[in-house]
Motif scaffolding. Structure first.
Motif, PDB file in Angstrom:
ATOM      1  N   ARG A  33       8.995  -3.530  -2.056  1.00 49.38           N
ATOM      2  CA  ARG A  33       7.574  -4.407  -2.659  1.00 49.38           C
ATOM      3  C   ARG A  33       7.474  -5.840  -3.383  1.00 49.38           C
ATOM      4  N   PHE A  34       7.437  -5.051  -4.396  1.00 54.13           N
ATOM      5  CA  PHE A  34       7.562  -5.849  -5.150  1.00 54.13           C
ATOM      6  C   PHE A  34       8.446  -7.081  -5.931  1.00 54.13           C
ATOM      7  N   GLU A  35       9.514  -6.544  -5.459  1.00 55.80           N
ATOM      8  CA  GLU A  35      11.192  -7.715  -5.478  1.00 55.80           C
ATOM      9  C   GLU A  35      11.408  -7.575  -7.148  1.00 55.80           C
ATOM     10  N   GLY A  36      11.015  -6.045  -6.881  1.00 56.58           N
ATOM     11  CA  GLY A  36      11.896  -6.250  -9.077  1.00 56.58           C
ATOM     12  C   GLY A  36      11.052  -7.323  -9.988  1.00 56.58           C
ATOM     13  N   GLY A  37      10.438  -7.696  -9.541  1.00 60.41           N
ATOM     14  CA  GLY A  37       9.691  -8.947 -10.607  1.00 60.41           C
ATOM     15  C   GLY A  37       8.109  -8.158 -11.722  1.00 60.41           C
ATOM     16  N   GLU A  38       7.348  -9.099 -11.841  1.00 60.20           N
ATOM     17  CA  GLU A  38       6.437  -8.895 -12.376  1.00 60.20           C
ATOM     18  C   GLU A  38       5.745  -7.977 -12.478  1.00 60.20           C
ATOM     19  N   GLY A  39       5.436  -8.200 -10.106  1.00 59.06           N
ATOM     20  CA  GLY A  39       4.642  -6.948 -10.167  1.00 59.06           C
ATOM     21  C   GLY A  39       4.915  -5.549 -10.358  1.00 59.06           C
ATOM     22  N   PHE A  40       6.446  -5.268  -9.861  1.00 62.79           N
ATOM     23  CA  PHE A  40       6.829  -4.142 -10.334  1.00 62.79           C
ATOM     24  C   PHE A  40       6.481  -3.761 -11.662  1.00 62.79           C
ATOM     25  N   PHE A  41       6.853  -4.489 -12.678  1.00 64.60           N
ATOM     26  CA  PHE A  41       6.711  -4.144 -14.329  1.00 64.60           C
ATOM     27  C   PHE A  41       5.238  -3.908 -14.686  1.00 64.60           C
ATOM     28  N   VAL A  42       4.362  -4.496 -13.688  1.00 67.96           N
ATOM     29  CA  VAL A  42       2.980  -4.487 -14.084  1.00 67.96           C
ATOM     30  C   VAL A  42       2.061  -3.043 -13.973  1.00 67.96           C
ATOM     31  N   ARG A  43       2.795  -2.920 -12.340  1.00 73.45           N
ATOM     32  CA  ARG A  43       2.596  -1.176 -11.861  1.00 73.45           C
ATOM     33  C   ARG A  43       3.185   0.079 -12.111  1.00 73.45           C
ATOM     34  N   ALA A 103      -9.502   2.032  -5.289  1.00 75.47           N
ATOM     35  CA  ALA A 103      -9.392   0.694  -4.312  1.00 75.47           C
ATOM     36  C   ALA A 103      -9.236  -0.778  -5.687  1.00 75.47           C
ATOM     37  N   PRO A 104      -9.487  -1.895  -4.703  1.00 79.11           N
ATOM     38  CA  PRO A 104      -9.434  -2.926  -5.766  1.00 79.11           C
ATOM     39  C   PRO A 104     -11.216  -3.398  -6.429  1.00 79.11           C
ATOM     40  N   ASN A 105     -12.056  -2.701  -5.670  1.00 83.41           N
ATOM     41  CA  ASN A 105     -12.902  -2.945  -6.655  1.00 83.41           C
ATOM     42  C   ASN A 105     -13.197  -2.222  -8.047  1.00 83.41           C
ATOM     43  N   VAL A 106     -11.785  -0.946  -8.085  1.00 78.85           N
ATOM     44  CA  VAL A 106     -11.617  -0.323  -9.328  1.00 78.85           C
ATOM     45  C   VAL A 106     -10.622  -0.805 -10.333  1.00 78.85           C
ATOM     46  N   ARG A 107     -10.011  -1.201  -9.449  1.00 74.02           N
ATOM     47  CA  ARG A 107      -8.240  -2.345 -10.902  1.00 74.02           C
ATOM     48  C   ARG A 107      -8.692  -3.665 -10.250  1.00 74.02           C
ATOM     49  N   GLY A 108      -9.023  -4.188  -9.163  1.00 76.25           N
ATOM     50  CA  GLY A 108      -8.979  -5.464  -8.883  1.00 76.25           C
ATOM     51  C   GLY A 108      -8.023  -5.967  -8.008  1.00 76.25           C
ATOM     52  N   ALA A 109      -7.124  -5.041  -7.401  1.00 77.79           N
ATOM     53  CA  ALA A 109      -6.025  -4.902  -6.744  1.00 77.79           C
ATOM     54  C   ALA A 109      -5.389  -4.057  -5.672  1.00 77.79           C
ATOM     55  N   PHE A 110      -5.159  -3.674  -4.901  1.00 73.47           N
ATOM     56  CA  PHE A 110      -4.587  -2.675  -4.605  1.00 73.47           C
ATOM     57  C   PHE A 110      -3.591  -2.497  -5.362  1.00 73.47           C
ATOM     58  N   PHE A 111      -3.514  -0.978  -5.408  1.00 74.87           N
ATOM     59  CA  PHE A 111      -1.838  -0.731  -6.207  1.00 74.87           C
ATOM     60  C   PHE A 111      -0.263  -0.439  -5.442  1.00 74.87           C
ATOM     61  N   LEU A 112      -0.158   0.398  -4.269  1.00 80.11           N
ATOM     62  CA  LEU A 112       0.293  -0.159  -3.522  1.00 80.11           C
ATOM     63  C   LEU A 112       0.496  -1.169  -2.483  1.00 80.11           C
ATOM     64  N   GLY A 113      -0.597  -0.618  -1.718  1.00 80.77           N
ATOM     65  CA  GLY A 113      -0.235  -1.685  -0.592  1.00 80.77           C
ATOM     66  C   GLY A 113       0.385  -1.355   1.108  1.00 80.77           C
ATOM     67  N   LYS A 114      -0.736  -2.013   1.953  1.00 77.41           N
ATOM     68  CA  LYS A 114      -0.031  -1.488   3.019  1.00 77.41           C
ATOM     69  C   LYS A 114       1.250  -1.667   3.333  1.00 77.41           C
ATOM     70  N   VAL A 115       2.241  -2.637   2.636  1.00 71.52           N
ATOM     71  CA  VAL A 115       3.897  -2.715   3.116  1.00 71.52           C
ATOM     72  C   VAL A 115       4.593  -1.772   2.311  1.00 71.52           C
ATOM     73  N   THR A 116       4.446  -1.588   1.206  1.00 73.05           N
ATOM     74  CA  THR A 116       4.609  -0.069   0.212  1.00 73.05           C
ATOM     75  C   THR A 116       4.106   0.724   0.985  1.00 73.05           C
ATOM     76  N   ILE A 117       3.440   0.916   1.253  1.00 74.35           N
ATOM     77  CA  ILE A 117       3.145   2.358   2.764  1.00 74.35           C
ATOM     78  C   ILE A 117       4.153   2.626   4.042  1.00 74.35           C
ATOM     79  N   VAL A 118       4.228   1.376   3.750  1.00 76.91           N
ATOM     80  CA  VAL A 118       5.234   1.639   5.513  1.00 76.91           C
ATOM     81  C   VAL A 118       6.565   2.212   4.909  1.00 76.91           C
ATOM     82  N   LEU A 119       7.737   0.684   3.613  1.00 81.20           N
ATOM     83  CA  LEU A 119       8.181   1.302   3.711  1.00 81.20           C
ATOM     84  C   LEU A 119       8.487   2.720   3.135  1.00 81.20           C
ATOM     85  N   TYR A 120       7.636   3.260   2.715  1.00 81.67           N
ATOM     86  CA  TYR A 120       7.379   3.989   1.734  1.00 81.67           C
ATOM     87  C   TYR A 120       7.926   5.820   2.841  1.00 81.67           C
TER      88      TYR A 120
END
Length: 149
Positions: A33-43, A103-120
């Motif tokens: 989902r995060f293509e091994g980039g910065e989003g992956f390592f941040v989460r 939720a986004p109101n806690v972290r500012g963005a979704f943690f996993l997202g729809k694509v990650t959940i479907v892939l999972y």
């Protein structure tokens, strides 16, 4: 449902495989989902904090749906349905975790997202079904030594 005292080594091997498959499916879905980039390592730190609890939950769900206690010789249609049930229940738990608890109101963005959940879900089903052809290697009952003639 089988009692804990009646579980065999084979059942524990099946449960161990389920835990490894669940962890691998979550990590691979996250990485893709995060293509091994910065989003992956941040989460990743939050994922590693959440993972042990999710794996314990996955063992409980697998036990409740008789996935770890089934007497698999070869995969059957009821076993495949149980695999789909477990994957769907775990995916629903991730959905609740992502959209309600983190939720986004806690972290500012979704943690996993729809694509990650479907892939999972697809990865969980795929990795869980890979065990079935290997199970005949683990007999249900120890074999008795051959009788002398």
């Amino acid at each position: 449902m089988t009692r804990f005292s009646h579980l065999t080594l084979r059942n524990f091997l099946i449960a161990t495989h389920d835990v490894i498959a669940t962890a691998a499916a979550l990590f691979v879905a996250f990485y893709l989902r995060f293509e091994g980039g910065e989003g992956f390592f941040v989460r990743l730190p939050l994922l590693l904090r959440m993972l042990p609890y999710f794996l314990v939950f996955s063992v409980a769900v697998s036990y409740l749906f008789n996935l770890t206690t089934a007497k698999w010789r070869f995969i059957s249609l009821p076993d495949a349905v149980n695999i789909l049930r477990v994957a769907t229940a775990l995916t629903a738990a991730l959905l609740v975790l992502d959209y309600v608890l983190v939720a986004p109101n806690v972290r500012g963005a979704f943690f996993l997202g729809k694509v990650t959940i479907v892939l999972y879900w697809f990865l969980e089903v795929s990795l869980s079904e890979r065990l079935a052809p290997c199970l005949p290697l683990f007999p249900l009952h120890p074999r008795a030594p051959p009788r002398p003639r």
